[in-house]
Motif scaffolding. Structure first.
Motif: not given
Ligand code: FES
Ligand code: FE2
Length: 339
Positions: A100-107
């Motif tokens: 929700l903070d905009g950081r990519l967690r998983a591609a």
């Protein structure tokens, strides 16, 4: 000195639209919506204002965040337009998932590769702030945006007497209008047309005592007119540069967001809030009167837009008595876009 209108080309040209996207909508504080639906982590509202797809979401710490709704992989949307609640922002195209903070967690299923660092990838962000339960974003393309309250300035004082936070949203509406956003704003910013375009409203208010005030510094306009006995249309109609109309009544409020879609199309998003949400009959009367006025405004604005596109009109004259709001708005457009 009588002022001239913006040339018709400003309502038609794609090049003007491109300049407005960056100079106006890329830099100003834009109204997005009510904070009432943004309370728990994952609550979001997604919109598209002048071709900028945005999502405002409550993060895991309960703070509002704003992101461009554009996946960093190949530009898919991370939420659909509208509102809802999601545990994370998962792209609708190939499933990359962002916190929700905009950081990519998983591609998702991307495959190992050199030169690809998911930990360094985030959705592009925007500024977001709330004021009295209303949420605004700023894309801050220049990194020079003032805080929201500073930008709103005297508009804050103007709204002070109205119980905005005590009102509950009960009704929403959306209208797709075949006109440039400025055609609709021009129309909103004068009462000159009321006797011809709005016969019912004209009977409800004292048109002769219709007053338009302009605040040049903080770029807002106020219309007011006393109501005749028994009418529901009295109140104070505020408009704030560039995309917010706030119609305040003693026990109700109607908020309008203008979403420019293309040079020739604008979407209007309305919400209606009431102090007594259970008072259906009285509230319905306000909504009906507003819908009637909107239908009439849309019809005239679409005719005007067709004529602006016809090639038979360039500029006209603005009435010093009735169209000071239009003159100010058009000056703000010109100053901002030419800067
Ligand atoms: S565009 Fe978002 S995962 Fe591919
Ligand atoms: Fe109107």
């Amino acid at each position: 000195m009588v002022e001239l209108t913006l040339p018709a080309s400003w309502y038609v040209d794609v090049s003007v639209w491109g300049r407005e996207r960056r100079a106006v909508f890329g830099r100003e504080w834009l109204f997005v919506g009510h904070g009432q639906g943004l309370s728990e982590p994952g609550d979001y509202v997604a919109c598209d204002i002048a071709g900028w797809p945005l999502v405002v979401v409550v993060d895991d710490g309960g703070e509002l965040r704003a992101h461009h709704n554009v996946c960093r992989h190949r530009a898919g949307p991370v939420v659909d337009e509208g509102c809802g609640r999601v545990p994370s922002l998962v792209c609708r195209y190939h499933g990359w998932s962002y916190g929700l903070d905009g950081r990519l967690r998983a591609a998702r299923d991307f495959g190992a590769t050199d030169g690809f660092e998911p930990a360094e990838i985030s959705l592009r962000g925007a500024l977001v702030e709330g004021w009295r339960g209303l949420v605004f974003v700023n894309l801050d393309l220049d990194r020079t945006a003032p805080p929201l309250l500073e930008a709103l300035g005297t508009f804050v004082d103007e709204c002070e007497p109205y119980p905005i936070e005590e009102l509950v949203v009960t009704h929403e509406a959306q209208h797709d209008v075949a006109c440039n956003w400025k055609t609709y704003a021009d129309n909103y910013l004068e009462g000159y047309h009321i006797p011809l375009v709005h016969p019912a409203l004209s009977k409800d208010i004292d048109v002769k005592r219709y007053v338009v005030d302009v605040d040049e510094r903080h770029r807002w306009v106020r219309h007011s007119a006393p109501a005749r006995d028994g009418a529901v249309s009295s109140g104070c109609w505020l408009w704030r540069w560039p995309n917010l109309a706030l119609n305040l009544y003693p026990d109700a409020m109607n908020v309008e967001r203008y979403d420019p879609v293309t040079p020739y199309r604008t979407r209007l998003r309305y919400s209606y809030s009431f102090r007594r949400p259970g008072d259906h009959d009285a509230n319905e009367a306000v909504i009906r009167a507003s819908a009637q006025v909107t239908t009439e405004d849309i019809a005239i604005c679409e005719s005007v837009q067709r004529n602006l596109q016809s090639g038979t009109y360039d500029t006209g004259w603005l009435s010093p008595k009735h169209e000071r709001g239009v003159a100010a708005f058009q000056r703000w457009v010109r100053e901002t876009v030419d800067n």
